[in-house]
Design a protein around this motif. Structure first.
Motif, mmCIF file in Angstrom:
data_model
loop_
_atom_site.group_PDB
_atom_site.id
_atom_site.type_symbol
_atom_site.label_atom_id
_atom_site.label_comp_id
_atom_site.label_asym_id
_atom_site.label_seq_id
_atom_site.Cartn_x
_atom_site.Cartn_y
_atom_site.Cartn_z
ATOM 1 N N ARG A 375 0.820 -1.211 0.000
ATOM 2 C CA ARG A 375 0.000 0.000 0.000
ATOM 3 C C ARG A 375 0.854 1.260 0.000
ATOM 4 O O ARG A 375 0.386 2.338 -0.371
ATOM 5 N N LEU A 376 2.119 1.149 0.420
ATOM 6 C CA LEU A 376 3.004 2.303 0.428
ATOM 7 C C LEU A 376 3.743 2.467 -0.897
ATOM 8 O O LEU A 376 3.984 3.584 -1.355
ATOM 9 N N THR A 380 -1.040 2.769 -8.450
ATOM 10 C CA THR A 380 -2.493 2.736 -8.317
ATOM 11 C C THR A 380 -3.110 1.660 -9.200
ATOM 12 O O THR A 380 -3.989 0.910 -8.777
ATOM 13 N N SER A 381 -2.678 1.570 -10.454
ATOM 14 C CA SER A 381 -3.213 0.591 -11.387
ATOM 15 C C SER A 381 -2.175 0.343 -12.470
ATOM 16 O O SER A 381 -1.063 0.873 -12.419
ATOM 17 N N LEU A 382 -2.544 -0.469 -13.452
ATOM 18 C CA LEU A 382 -1.640 -0.806 -14.551
ATOM 19 C C LEU A 382 -2.412 -0.777 -15.857
ATOM 20 O O LEU A 382 -3.551 -1.244 -15.918
ATOM 21 N N MET A 411 -3.374 -7.245 -5.634
ATOM 22 C CA MET A 411 -3.689 -6.220 -4.655
ATOM 23 C C MET A 411 -2.371 -5.668 -4.100
ATOM 24 O O MET A 411 -1.391 -6.386 -3.996
ATOM 25 N N PRO A 412 -2.336 -4.364 -3.740
ATOM 26 C CA PRO A 412 -3.470 -3.452 -3.619
ATOM 27 C C PRO A 412 -3.867 -2.728 -4.898
ATOM 28 O O PRO A 412 -4.748 -1.881 -4.853
ATOM 29 N N HIS A 434 -11.739 -9.675 -7.159
ATOM 30 C CA HIS A 434 -13.049 -9.685 -6.510
ATOM 31 C C HIS A 434 -13.013 -8.946 -5.175
ATOM 32 O O HIS A 434 -14.055 -8.482 -4.695
ATOM 33 N N ALA A 435 -11.833 -8.842 -4.575
ATOM 34 C CA ALA A 435 -11.717 -8.074 -3.343
ATOM 35 C C ALA A 435 -11.889 -6.577 -3.581
ATOM 36 O O ALA A 435 -12.162 -5.826 -2.643
ATOM 37 N N LEU A 436 -11.745 -6.122 -4.835
ATOM 38 C CA LEU A 436 -11.901 -4.700 -5.149
ATOM 39 C C LEU A 436 -13.298 -4.376 -5.668
ATOM 40 O O LEU A 436 -13.942 -3.423 -5.204
#
Length: 480
Positions: A375-376, A380-382, A411-412, A434-436
């Motif tokens: 998380r640090l 953010t995404s790809l 994740m994250p 699915h966790a997002l």
């Protein structure tokens, strides 16, 4: 890791002569793979007709005979191994082709998710699987490849080789029982020659979250995280696996060009739209810097067709900006990233991969670092764009009607966007944990992305839609 000179960086002690060591990024890609987050690459071809199953299997067999790298497997060295090595069996251990039938698009969605729920096991050759999903009037051919052995461009090359064999090689004899070698009781046997081909190496690859070339890391600021959304109030934090949302674009997006700014490419537009969509999606969250991972092909000149994992990740970062400024900022960063070399992984992860410890211990260390520090340090995404495919795989008389591509979304991050352009049409695949998201939230995010991309394009280049209509109700976009 293959360098431009063709050498490799080994992990651990040198292996026997009939083996080839994993590169550092190969090694780490094994550690990133898990049951909850399979580390695989997905390429899917929709064909306006039906393939012959036996002919397809013959084509795969012929391709493997001519491309030993495609049939590599991880050698068995026992539990106290400090690193992995590739070996190249003369025949595949298993038949990589399976079949499924579907009647509705929902059936195909289920078949896709089930097939991609795990990455192909590396201890059994080949490190890829194919699903021939047969439906009313058309087939969907889905490739599932382990990311330690292949990147997106290698997967395209793999499908082209199979398609060429399908169209050129006549069907084999009816007796096909001995085409795939059953695994020996004592484990996989090494090939019968010592000077075999190089394994699926790379000069780069799917790096750990947040990795980028030196000198391009933005100032230390809070990195934005995509807000999770589910229909119920309870978020399934440990829900395993991925879902997929597909978005078709009516053409190829283009941005207004200005002589005073860097040239904005389609890839720049796609990244800028993802940044914009995330900012809109996170309206009720504390703002942060959006950082997008962008794979860059690291193949040396003249080796564009080489199989393996030969890409490196760069990071494009942006604070909330206007649309015009955003595209310029993204274009400037992507142009610099493509021409600025960098290490394949961070020094810390490289040290872990080279440590004189069993691979099982190093795997736990890497997984723990991802969970605790992700998380640090994670982007953010790809977004991965395979570009305009002018020589799409053609199976006999069948040319792809549509193609889809995606890669893992650990994740994250929880979300990756794969882009590919075929026959003048852009195809986007949103792979999400699915966790997002649940399926409805993924549908909404894809629609948000479509709106952001349309806003960034030239007048008339985006979809002409009714503002009140949902994506399913328009001809310009198709979200599934």
């Amino acid at each position: 890791m293959t360098t431009p000179a063709g050498t490799r960086t080994a992990v651990g002690h040198p292996p026997p002569a009939d083996h080839r060591p994993f590169g550092i990024v190969d090694e780490l890609n094994c550690y990133f793979d898990s049951l909850a987050e399979p580390n695989n690459v997905h390429v899917e071809i929709w064909l306006p007709g039906h393939l012959d199953l036996d002919r397809l299997r013959d084509a795969v067999t012929a391709m493997l005979a001519g491309q030993p790298r495609a049939g590599a497997r991880r050698a068995d060295h026992g539990w106290w191994r400090r690193g992995y090595a590739w070996e190249f069996p003369p025949q595949a251990d298993v038949d990589p082709v399976s079949t499924a039938r579907w009647r509705t698009e929902a059936d195909l969605d289920v078949a896709r998710a089930r097939f991609l729920a795990t990455a192909p096991p590396l201890h059994r050759s080949p490190p890829f699987r194919l699903l021939l999903a047969r439906g009313p009037g058309r087939d969907s051919l889905i490739l599932n490849a382990h990311h330690a052995a292949f990147d997106g461009r290698s997967c395209l090359r793999l499908l082209r080789l199979i398609a060429d064999r399908y169209g050129a090689v006549p069907p084999a004899e009816p007796d096909r029982a001995d085409r795939f070698r059953a695994p020996a009781s004592g484990g996989p046997q090494p090939p019968g020659h010592s000077g075999g081909p190089q394994p699926p190496g790379h000069s780069g690859g799917p790096q750990p979250p947040g990795q980028q070339p030196p000198g391009t890391r933005p100032p230390m600021r809070r990195t934005a995280r995509i807000a999770p959304r589910h229909g119920s109030d309870r978020r399934p934090r440990r829900a395993p696996g991925y879902g997929f949302a597909l978005l078709g674009w009516p053409g190829v997006p283009a941005a207004p060009q200005s002589g005073s700014e860097p040239r904005v490419t389609v890839n720049d537009l796609l990244i800028a739209a993802l940044i914009q969509a995330i900012l809109r999606w996170n309206t009720h969250r504390r703002p942060g810097r959006v950082r997008i991972s962008m794979p860059v092909d690291a193949r040396p000149p003249g080796r564009g067709d080489e199989l393996g994992n030969l890409s490196r990740l760069c990071t494009v970062a942006a604070d909330p900006l206007s649309a015009a400024a955003l595209t310029a900022v993204v274009a400037g960063q992507t142009s610099q990233a493509k021409h600025q070399p960098g290490p394949p992984v961070s020094p810390a992860l490289a040290a872990v991969a080279k440590a004189p410890l069993p691979t099982s211990v190093k795997r736990r260390m890497v997984r723990l670092a991802v969970r605790c520090l992700g998380r640090l340090s994670c982007d953010t995404s790809l977004l991965s764009n395979l570009g305009n495919i002018t020589d799409a795989p053609r199976f006999g008389g069948l040319s792809p009607a549509r193609m889809w591509f995606s890669t893992s979304a650990h994740m994250p991050r929880g979300l990756s966007v794969g882009a590919i352009t075929v026959d003048g049409h852009l195809h986007l695949c949103f792979r999400y944990r699915h966790a997002l998201f649940d399926a409805a939230a993924a549908h909404d995010f894809a629609a948000e992305y479509a709106a952001a991309l349309a806003a960034l394009t030239e007048p008339g280049a985006g979809p002409e839609t009714d503002p009140e209509a949902g994506p399913e109700e328009t001809d310009a976009t198709r979200v599934r």
